[in-house]
Scaffold this motif. Structure first.
Motif, PDB file in Angstrom:
ATOM      1  N   MET A 109      11.906  43.820  36.617  1.00 30.94           N
ATOM      2  CA  MET A 109      11.138  42.572  36.559  1.00 30.94           C
ATOM      3  C   MET A 109      11.760  41.683  35.484  1.00 30.94           C
ATOM      4  O   MET A 109      11.197  41.512  34.390  1.00 30.94           O
ATOM      5  CB  MET A 109       9.663  42.857  36.262  1.00 30.94           C
ATOM      6  N   PRO A 110      12.915  41.097  35.780  1.00 29.58           N
ATOM      7  CA  PRO A 110      13.667  40.354  34.759  1.00 29.58           C
ATOM      8  C   PRO A 110      13.023  39.033  34.355  1.00 29.58           C
ATOM      9  O   PRO A 110      13.452  38.420  33.376  1.00 29.58           O
ATOM     10  CB  PRO A 110      15.021  40.104  35.437  1.00 29.58           C
ATOM     11  N   ASP A 111      11.993  38.601  35.078  1.00 28.85           N
ATOM     12  CA  ASP A 111      11.373  37.308  34.780  1.00 28.85           C
ATOM     13  C   ASP A 111      10.211  37.410  33.790  1.00 28.85           C
ATOM     14  O   ASP A 111       9.586  36.401  33.471  1.00 28.85           O
ATOM     15  CB  ASP A 111      10.878  36.647  36.072  1.00 28.85           C
ATOM     16  N   LEU A 112       9.928  38.628  33.303  1.00 25.22           N
ATOM     17  CA  LEU A 112       8.864  38.791  32.322  1.00 25.22           C
ATOM     18  C   LEU A 112       9.273  38.227  30.966  1.00 25.22           C
ATOM     19  O   LEU A 112      10.421  38.394  30.541  1.00 25.22           O
ATOM     20  CB  LEU A 112       8.508  40.270  32.134  1.00 25.22           C
ATOM     21  N   ARG A 113       8.334  37.589  30.289  1.00 26.28           N
ATOM     22  CA  ARG A 113       8.539  37.118  28.914  1.00 26.28           C
ATOM     23  C   ARG A 113       7.265  37.415  28.122  1.00 26.28           C
ATOM     24  O   ARG A 113       6.165  37.477  28.673  1.00 26.28           O
ATOM     25  CB  ARG A 113       8.849  35.618  28.869  1.00 26.28           C
ATOM     26  N   SER A 114       7.407  37.551  26.809  1.00 29.44           N
ATOM     27  CA  SER A 114       6.280  37.867  25.930  1.00 29.44           C
ATOM     28  C   SER A 114       5.683  36.615  25.301  1.00 29.44           C
ATOM     29  O   SER A 114       6.383  35.611  25.113  1.00 29.44           O
ATOM     30  CB  SER A 114       6.736  38.805  24.806  1.00 29.44           C
ATOM     31  N   LEU A 115       4.395  36.717  24.948  1.00 20.94           N
ATOM     32  CA  LEU A 115       3.727  35.635  24.221  1.00 20.94           C
ATOM     33  C   LEU A 115       3.515  35.997  22.754  1.00 20.94           C
ATOM     34  O   LEU A 115       3.683  35.150  21.870  1.00 20.94           O
ATOM     35  CB  LEU A 115       2.364  35.342  24.856  1.00 20.94           C
ATOM     36  N   TRP A 116       3.108  37.252  22.492  1.00 23.82           N
ATOM     37  CA  TRP A 116       2.803  37.694  21.123  1.00 23.82           C
ATOM     38  C   TRP A 116       2.816  39.212  21.069  1.00 23.82           C
ATOM     39  O   TRP A 116       2.999  39.886  22.086  1.00 23.82           O
ATOM     40  CB  TRP A 116       1.438  37.173  20.686  1.00 23.82           C
ATOM     41  N   GLY A 117       2.602  39.741  19.884  1.00 25.78           N
ATOM     42  CA  GLY A 117       2.668  41.189  19.705  1.00 25.78           C
ATOM     43  C   GLY A 117       1.501  41.935  20.318  1.00 25.78           C
ATOM     44  O   GLY A 117       1.628  43.079  20.720  1.00 25.78           O
ATOM     45  N   GLY A 118       0.330  41.300  20.388  1.00 26.15           N
ATOM     46  CA  GLY A 118      -0.823  41.945  20.995  1.00 26.15           C
ATOM     47  C   GLY A 118      -1.625  42.765  20.006  1.00 26.15           C
ATOM     48  O   GLY A 118      -1.653  42.483  18.809  1.00 26.15           O
ATOM     49  N   TYR A 251      -1.042  52.786  22.176  1.00 25.44           N
ATOM     50  CA  TYR A 251      -0.152  51.850  22.851  1.00 25.44           C
ATOM     51  C   TYR A 251      -0.548  50.430  22.477  1.00 25.44           C
ATOM     52  O   TYR A 251      -1.645  50.185  21.978  1.00 25.44           O
ATOM     53  CB  TYR A 251      -0.130  52.052  24.371  1.00 25.44           C
ATOM     54  N   VAL A 252       0.389  49.510  22.693  1.00 27.05           N
ATOM     55  CA  VAL A 252       0.149  48.108  22.371  1.00 27.05           C
ATOM     56  C   VAL A 252      -0.145  47.339  23.652  1.00 27.05           C
ATOM     57  O   VAL A 252       0.589  47.453  24.636  1.00 27.05           O
ATOM     58  CB  VAL A 252       1.360  47.479  21.651  1.00 27.05           C
ATOM     59  N   VAL A 253      -1.223  46.588  23.646  1.00 28.13           N
ATOM     60  CA  VAL A 253      -1.551  45.685  24.748  1.00 28.13           C
ATOM     61  C   VAL A 253      -1.115  44.288  24.343  1.00 28.13           C
ATOM     62  O   VAL A 253      -1.584  43.747  23.335  1.00 28.13           O
ATOM     63  CB  VAL A 253      -3.058  45.698  25.060  1.00 28.13           C
ATOM     64  N   SER A 254      -0.194  43.734  25.100  1.00 22.03           N
ATOM     65  CA  SER A 254       0.268  42.372  24.825  1.00 22.03           C
ATOM     66  C   SER A 254       0.038  41.525  26.064  1.00 22.03           C
ATOM     67  O   SER A 254      -0.428  42.017  27.093  1.00 22.03           O
ATOM     68  CB  SER A 254       1.748  42.381  24.448  1.00 22.03           C
ATOM     69  N   ASP A 255       0.338  40.237  25.961  1.00 22.56           N
ATOM     70  CA  ASP A 255       0.239  39.355  27.122  1.00 22.56           C
ATOM     71  C   ASP A 255       1.633  38.864  27.489  1.00 22.56           C
ATOM     72  O   ASP A 255       2.422  38.469  26.613  1.00 22.56           O
ATOM     73  CB  ASP A 255      -0.680  38.161  26.819  1.00 22.56           C
ATOM     74  N   PHE A 256       1.899  38.879  28.788  1.00 22.17           N
ATOM     75  CA  PHE A 256       3.209  38.520  29.296  1.00 22.17           C
ATOM     76  C   PHE A 256       3.081  37.351  30.260  1.00 22.17           C
ATOM     77  O   PHE A 256       2.032  37.143  30.875  1.00 22.17           O
ATOM     78  CB  PHE A 256       3.859  39.740  29.956  1.00 22.17           C
ATOM     79  N   VAL A 257       4.171  36.604  30.387  1.00 27.78           N
ATOM     80  CA  VAL A 257       4.145  35.359  31.156  1.00 27.78           C
ATOM     81  C   VAL A 257       5.433  35.260  31.967  1.00 27.78           C
ATOM     82  O   VAL A 257       6.469  35.822  31.588  1.00 27.78           O
ATOM     83  CB  VAL A 257       4.009  34.154  30.187  1.00 27.78           C
ATOM     84  N   GLY A 290      -7.285  46.385  16.368  1.00 32.49           N
ATOM     85  CA  GLY A 290      -5.894  46.448  16.818  1.00 32.49           C
ATOM     86  C   GLY A 290      -4.972  45.458  16.153  1.00 32.49           C
ATOM     87  O   GLY A 290      -3.806  45.357  16.512  1.00 32.49           O
ATOM     88  N   ARG A 291      -5.493  44.683  15.175  1.00 30.68           N
ATOM     89  CA  ARG A 291      -4.683  43.749  14.372  1.00 30.68           C
ATOM     90  C   ARG A 291      -4.081  42.622  15.211  1.00 30.68           C
ATOM     91  O   ARG A 291      -2.954  42.191  14.987  1.00 30.68           O
ATOM     92  CB  ARG A 291      -3.579  44.514  13.632  1.00 30.68           C
ATOM     93  N   PHE A 292      -4.857  42.120  16.161  1.00 31.13           N
ATOM     94  CA  PHE A 292      -4.355  41.052  17.022  1.00 31.13           C
ATOM     95  C   PHE A 292      -3.983  39.801  16.236  1.00 31.13           C
ATOM     96  O   PHE A 292      -3.077  39.061  16.630  1.00 31.13           O
ATOM     97  CB  PHE A 292      -5.400  40.696  18.086  1.00 31.13           C
ATOM     98  N   GLN A 297       3.876  39.421  13.724  1.00 28.35           N
ATOM     99  CA  GLN A 297       4.281  40.624  13.018  1.00 28.35           C
ATOM    100  C   GLN A 297       4.153  41.865  13.884  1.00 28.35           C
ATOM    101  O   GLN A 297       4.972  42.787  13.801  1.00 28.35           O
ATOM    102  CB  GLN A 297       3.456  40.791  11.737  1.00 28.35           C
ATOM    103  N   MET A 298       3.133  41.915  14.728  1.00 31.27           N
ATOM    104  CA  MET A 298       2.942  43.069  15.611  1.00 31.27           C
ATOM    105  C   MET A 298       4.120  43.239  16.563  1.00 31.27           C
ATOM    106  O   MET A 298       4.526  44.358  16.880  1.00 31.27           O
ATOM    107  CB  MET A 298       1.653  42.909  16.408  1.00 31.27           C
ATOM    108  N   ALA A 299       4.671  42.130  17.022  1.00 26.02           N
ATOM    109  CA  ALA A 299       5.823  42.196  17.932  1.00 26.02           C
ATOM    110  C   ALA A 299       7.029  42.823  17.242  1.00 26.02           C
ATOM    111  O   ALA A 299       7.794  43.577  17.855  1.00 26.02           O
ATOM    112  CB  ALA A 299       6.171  40.798  18.430  1.00 26.02           C
TER     113      ALA A 299
END
Length: 332
Positions: A109-118, A251-257, A290-292, A297-299
């Motif tokens: 899934m090469p089109d995934l990008r991150s928003l933050w550490g989560g 595990y870390v829950v993050s948001d992806f775009v 979870g230190r959202f 920094q979480m990332a």
């Protein structure tokens, strides 16, 4: 033409112009479908709160609609297919999907990008007190409820595999797992979540153990499955079974775009959430524990792995004067 009629024609004309302008303004707003989880999940509220923060900050520029989904694994596939624009997922699964490794081999899934550490959340490994099992090694051959298709099920199965542990898996759903533990059909299970309601339910009717892990077990996990091993300390008293602080799998829950969401839109989404982060963690326990609020920094601390969307990276550069690590810079 009578003067009164002329007045009403002018008034109607002005109203039409104003309505037209409003329609154009609404049409210009970026429409974002933000995948979540099942509405029955305690994590659904997190996405609702994040989406509301964006809508409040940019009411005429971004329209976020929260979409119920089957959960984190489904969200990754839907982002890649563009049926949603963004959504939460386990960061280790997102990394595997982005790289096309482990269970995503041939399904990149090469089109995934991150928003933050989560945010980081524990996965508690549970056994019945009567089983006598208090260590990871003791799980070998133990009747153990496994929840296929879930994020926590995926990563726990990989964890046990990396350690050479082979429970006697019984495939079932989440609700059935609670009933099976109570009835003694299985003697082991796992459950993600900080102070999870299902574990509290178990403790109301039976005695349980919550199995600690070790730093060495996490190292073995990461040797076999890169960026998949993570731990956090859970405090004594979180559950009756925890009489002292101990190390838990996590595990870390993050948001992806999707990478094709415009840079200015992603910049504003990250800014809106950043500006609201203190309020968000104050109202949502999973985000607080979870230190959202340590979004950037979480990332870095937990090795996010999926590169930031250029809009997110631009925000962190502008706001935090951050130097983005090379592996978090999106390819052009």
């Amino acid at each position: 033409m009578k003067r009164g009629s002329a007045f009403w024609l002018i008034a109607l004309g002005m109203a039409a112009i104003l309505l037209g302008a409003s329609a154009l303004e609404a049409a210009a707003a970026a429409k974002i479908k933000w995948g979540a989880t099942s509405v029955r999940s305690g994590l659904y509220a997190n996405t609702v709160a994040l989406g509301a923060a964006v809508n409040k900050a940019y009411p005429n520029e971004i329209q976020v609609t929260v979409v119920e989904t089957g959960g984190f694994v489904e969200n990754l596939a839907r982002i890649q297919k563009k049926s949603i624009q963004l959504g939460p997922a386990d960061a280790s699964a997102a990394y595997a999907a982005y790289k096309g490794i482990i269970d995503y081999k041939g399904k990149e899934m090469p089109d995934l990008r991150s928003l933050w550490g989560g945010y980081v959340t524990p996965i508690h490994i549970i056994t019945s007190k009567k089983s006598g099992v208090t260590t990871l090694e003791g799980l070998n051959g133990l009747s153990f409820a496994m929840n296929p298709g879930t994020t926590s099920g995926r990563v726990i199965e990989l964890f046990f595999d990396a350690l050479g542990i082979k429970p006697n898996y019984k495939m079932m759903g989440l609700a059935a797992s609670v009933d099976a533990m109570k009835a003694g059909v299985v003697d082991g299970w796992f459950k993600a979540g900080y102070k999870d309601a299902a574990i509290l339910d178990l403790e109301s009717t039976m005695d349980i153990n919550i199995i600690p892990i070790t730093k060495e077990s996490i190292e073995k996990m990461n040797q076999k499955y890169p960026r998949h091993g993570l731990s956090m300390t859970v405090p004594a008293g979180l559950f009756k079974a925890l009489t002292k602080d101990q190390l838990s799998f996590a595990y870390v829950v993050s948001d992806f775009v999707h990478k094709d969401v415009p840079e200015d839109v992603v910049y504003k989404i990250v800014k809106a959430v950043w500006d609201s982060r203190k309020e968000l963690v104050a109202n949502l326990t999973t985000l607080k524990e979870g230190r959202f609020d340590e979004m950037y920094q979480m990332a870095i601390e937990f090795g996010l792995g999926v590169p930031f969307h250029p809009g997110a990276a631009a925000f962190y550069r502008d706001t935090l004067k951050a130097t983005i690590p090379p592996d978090l810079v999106a390819p052009k």
